[in-house]
Write an enzyme that holds these catalytic residues in place. Structure first.
Site, short mmCIF file in Angstrom:
data_model
loop_
_atom_site.label_atom_id
_atom_site.label_comp_id
_atom_site.label_asym_id
_atom_site.label_seq_id
_atom_site.Cartn_x
_atom_site.Cartn_y
_atom_site.Cartn_z
N LYS A 71 0.81 -1.23 0.00
CA LYS A 71 0.00 0.00 0.00
C LYS A 71 0.85 1.28 0.00
CE LYS A 71 -4.06 -2.13 2.04
NZ LYS A 71 -5.15 -2.06 3.02
N ASP A 112 -10.19 2.31 2.77
CA ASP A 112 -10.29 1.50 3.99
C ASP A 112 -11.07 2.22 5.10
OD1 ASP A 112 -8.92 -0.70 2.95
OD2 ASP A 112 -6.97 0.07 3.57
#
Ligand code: ATR
Length: 289
Positions: A71, A112
């Site tokens: 990420k 997220d």
């Protein structure tokens, strides 16, 4: 390059990636909405990530999800390529959703925090952000949890982590609303809170259980475990026995995927009982094999 007449390609890059439920999830929606497209699991080592990432548009990809451990590398790659990252992605220094546009520009987002909050709103609509929250953990997932909670208006997060330095790092990152608490104080941190979040890997299949007495926890407090394998962690089981409302982690996975699907395939997909059942069955299968 893609055009509306061509099949749309997307996927998830991770290492390892075999455990990812994203292909099942996006595959379900592609079928449901009769979209000509596919979604692949792309196993990519950290060494190969920059090159593989740069090659995706040329291979016809409209975008990808990024999972552990890439990420941050995806964030760096997009910045290096002169791309645009959303404010949330910039705040977290991490990207989980990438869009390759037809004009060759690249965009990175982090959904997220959105996924965490949407799941909370869906499963515990009675919860409101006025109260104090205790969050266990200080890894990448907890950064998104804190961002979502602060964005929703929470003014006090007690952040409990085994390595205190990591909790202090998050407090520096997010400001005075995040208060580091030592791991030994995790039970006393439960008094007077409206929400407890487990953001550690404890309770996950293959990890040790989370040792935590819920005696100090108010009975109205929502208990949210972002672990989704098993679906009912020992923490959630105990919370149910105590009469607390509970939220499992599967909805966070589903909701974080929705904006990505919309960006690539043009439809904001629904969360249906059928989709949940398919994912739950797959998780249970994973438990027994
Ligand atoms: P992710 O990016 O998915 O959040 P991570 O960065 O590996 O994963 O974070 C895992 C979290 O679980 C961390 O907060 C970790 O605590 P440390 O920061 O002290 O490592 C926590 N964790 C893992 N095993 C633990 C254990 N046995 N006891 C307490 N906390 C644990």
């Amino acid at each position: 390059m893609t055009s509306p007449e061509k099949s749309i390609h997307a996927g998830v890059m991770g290492w390892p990636v075999a455990h990812s439920r994203s292909p099942l999830l996006h595959g379900f929606w592609l079928k449901q909405y009769r979209i000509d497209g596919d979604y692949a699991a792309l196993a990519v080592t950290p060494e190969d990530f920059p090159q593989m990432f740069a090659e995706l548009p040329g291979r016809g990809f409209s975008g990808v999800n990024i999972t552990v451990p890439h990420k941050q590398a995806a964030f760096d790659a997009i910045i290096a390529a002169g791309g645009v990252v959303s404010e949330t992605a910039r705040r977290l220094g991490a990207v989980n959703t990438v869009i390759f546009h037809e004009d060759s520009s690249v965009e990175g987002d982090n959904t997220d925090a959105f996924g965490f909050m949407e799941n909370l709103k869906e499963k515990a609509p009675q919860w409101n952000p006025d109260g104090t929250v205790t969050v266990l953990g200080a890894g990448g997932a907890v950064r998104a949890v804190c961002a979502g909670l602060l964005e929703a208006g929470v003014t006090e997060i007690r952040l409990v982590n085994r390595s205190e330095e990591k909790a202090h790092e998050l407090a520096r990152m997010f400001g005075p609303s995040v208060i580091p608490v030592s791991w030994d104080e995790r039970e006393t941190s439960l008094a007077d809170i409206s929400l407890l979040v487990n953001g550690t890997s404890l309770g996950m299949s293959g990890s040790p259980p989370l040792e935590l007495s819920l005696d100090p926890l108010p009975k109205t407090a929502v208990v949210y475990d972002i672990v989704y394998a098993p679906l009912e962690t020992p923490l959630l089981r105990t919370a149910k026995i105590c009469g607390n409302p509970t939220v499992d982690g599967l909805g966070m996975l589903i909701h974080q995927a929705r904006p990505a699907f919309e960006a690539w395939f043009g439809v904001l997909p629904e969360v249906t009982p059928e989709l949940r059942e398919i994912l739950e069955a797959d998780i249970r299968k994973g438990e027994t094999t």
